[in-house]
Design an enzyme around this catalytic site. Structure first.
Site, PDB file in Angstrom:
ATOM      1  N   GLU A   1      -0.740  35.623  16.769  1.00 43.80           N
ATOM      2  CA  GLU A   1      -0.117  34.498  16.080  1.00 43.80           C
ATOM      3  C   GLU A   1       0.547  33.526  17.051  1.00 43.80           C
ATOM      4  OE1 GLU A   1       1.680  35.621  12.101  1.00 43.80           O
ATOM      5  OE2 GLU A   1       1.473  37.597  13.011  1.00 43.80           O
TER       6      GLU A   1
ATOM      7  N   ARG B   1       7.331  28.279  14.799  1.00 42.72           N
ATOM      8  CA  ARG B   1       6.821  28.886  13.577  1.00 42.72           C
ATOM      9  C   ARG B   1       7.791  28.564  12.450  1.00 42.72           C
ATOM     10  NH1 ARG B   1       5.008  35.181  12.674  1.00 42.72           N
ATOM     11  NH2 ARG B   1       4.095  34.903  10.608  1.00 42.72           N
TER      12      ARG B   1
ATOM     13  N   ASN C   1       9.688  31.761  17.411  1.00 47.52           N
ATOM     14  CA  ASN C   1       9.702  32.312  16.058  1.00 47.52           C
ATOM     15  C   ASN C   1      11.141  32.722  15.766  1.00 47.52           C
ATOM     16  OD1 ASN C   1       9.348  33.626  13.649  1.00 47.52           O
ATOM     17  ND2 ASN C   1       7.912  35.147  14.406  1.00 47.52           N
TER      18      ASN C   1
ATOM     19  N   HIS D   1       1.349  34.433   6.227  1.00 46.11           N
ATOM     20  CA  HIS D   1       0.565  34.945   7.363  1.00 46.11           C
ATOM     21  C   HIS D   1      -0.544  33.973   7.763  1.00 46.11           C
ATOM     22  CE1 HIS D   1       1.663  39.305   5.998  1.00 46.11           C
ATOM     23  NE2 HIS D   1       2.560  38.847   6.864  1.00 46.11           N
TER      24      HIS D   1
ATOM     25  N   ARG E   1       7.571  46.504   0.262  1.00 47.86           N
ATOM     26  CA  ARG E   1       7.370  45.600  -0.870  1.00 47.86           C
ATOM     27  C   ARG E   1       6.453  46.240  -1.901  1.00 47.86           C
ATOM     28  NH1 ARG E   1       6.033  41.008   3.282  1.00 47.86           N
ATOM     29  NH2 ARG E   1       8.103  40.194   3.779  1.00 47.86           N
TER      30      ARG E   1
END
Length: 396
Positions: A383, A91, A7, A180, A239
């Site tokens: 993940e 990823r 990643n 996601h 956010r």
């Protein structure tokens, strides 16, 4: 077969080596400050051997060379040869509309990713640079791109389209993509196993510093809360989530910001941090709220309220629900948020058990009362394992 999961960001690279025979983590590590001075690699094996290498990494190539050096270290590594690595799973942030599933990487795939880099300018350049570097230092090892967006590619047009002229969508590909995806895919599959029904209707709540919700039916995403970028949807750590587009321009003029600055403001200085003026970490806010901090309390309530709204709307989209699932750092570790979201939902078949919610510690948890028509579950996400499974499925 061992799969190396990578990643990569613009200046960092996280990695895990996973033995797919039993899906165990052989080692995990992190490269920091790539392209900057003061670079460092930290690695730890499953049996506790640790390596820290302080070395500048001018590019992702040097970072990958350092990763291989650490994994092959005769005393503190975990493999004796690169030949033990059967494949690499990368990823990658964005598939645009070019890919609808993970894909074996070749020159054409890289060229398409470069074309789509403008859709994810913060992440895609680092993803692509690492893929190129990895192919250079590990020639002959098959590599797979696992996209954050492809799980959501099953959304119908009525869910992913914005109310803009159709020709603008066609020309510029402005639409909801969702993110996601590796987490939502993993958790939905695990939930299907728990329920004994891979076609169950479920609402997956991935709640962390970045948060998103998906509506899943028959193993396919029907809708998701994040949009063209990860800024849309829930109130998150920093956010803003959903906001009137006209308010954005008003905000820009009042704060004397240019377009790039206002987007950065909404991504980095809003959400729980902006509301509370204290922190973007739910643990800090919970402690502060318990001590009487009203802004911290408001931030928590706003997070949970927005989640509850999306859950309710997705139950309507699905025509009912079999399970509401919490995952991610907040979903797994904040009983307060789970309580605020799942209580008082008896009208749609949810009988939430407050005692089970408070007693939950780790692993898979069932937080509904016996006889509840709808399950309320905590299912930890993974993940990296999701990426490794995708990679093995394509090259194994």
């Amino acid at each position: 077969m061992k799969v190396l999961v990578i990643n990569a960001g613009s200046s960092s690279l996280k990695y895990q080596l996973i033995n797919m025979e039993n899906e165990s983590v052989v080692l995990k590590g992190l490269c920091e400050r790539i392209t900057f001075t003061g670079g460092q690699l930290s690695q730890k094996t499953a049996d506790g051997k640790e390596i820290v290498i302080k070395q500048d990494m001018p590019s992702h190539k040097e970072a990958m060379e350092l990763v291989l050096k650490a994994m092959l270290d005769p005393e503190k590594g975990a493999i004796k040869s690169v030949d033990e690595i059967g494949a690499v799973g990368h990823r990658v942030l964005h598939s645009a509309e070019d890919f609808h599933s993970s894909v074996v990487i070749d020159d054409e795939v890289i060229a398409i990713c470069e074309k789509n880099a403008e859709l994810g300018p913060l992440h895609m350049p680092g993803n692509i640079a690492c893929i190129k570097s990895c192919r250079e230092v590990m020639p002959g090892v098959p590599m797979v791109a696992v996209f954050d967006t492809t799980f959501h590619s099953t959304m119908p047009a009525k869910a992913y389209m914005y109310g803009i002229p159709y020709e603008v969508y066609e020309e510029h590909k402005i639409r909801k993509y969702g993110f996601h995806g590796t987490s939502h895919k993993f958790v939905s599959e695990e939930t299907g196993k728990i329920l004994g029904d891979k076609n169950a209707k479920m609402v997956i709540c991935h709640l962390g510093n970045g948060s998103s919700i998906s509506a899943v039916k028959d193993g396919k995403c029907q809708d998701t809360s994040m949009g063209f970028t990860p800024l849309e949807g829930l109130v998150m750590g920093t956010r803003s989530g959903d906001i009137d587009p006209a308010a954005v321009d008003y905000l820009r003029t009042k704060l004397n910001l240019n377009p790039d600055e206002v987007v950065n403001y909404l991504n980095k200085k809003c959400g729980m941090l902006g509301i509370s003026g204290l922190s973007s970490d739910m643990r800090d806010l919970t402690a502060a709220a318990e001590s009487g901090n009203e802004k911290a309390k408001l931030a928590i309530e706003m997070v949970a309220y927005r989640v509850k709204k999306y859950v309710g709307s997705y139950i309507a989209v699905l025509g009912g629900v079999d399970a509401i699932v919490f995952t991610g750092g907040i979903g797994e570790h904040s009983p307060l948020v789970r309580k605020l979201v799942a209580e008082n939902m008896e009208y749609c078949g949810v009988e939430f058990d407050l005692d089970k919610n408070e007693a939950y510690g780790s692993g898979v948890g069932e937080l509904n009362k016996a006889g509840s028509k709808v399950k309320v579950l905590v299912v930890p996400t993974n993940e990296e394992l999701s990426i490794a499974r995708e990679t093995k499925g394509l090259v194994g």
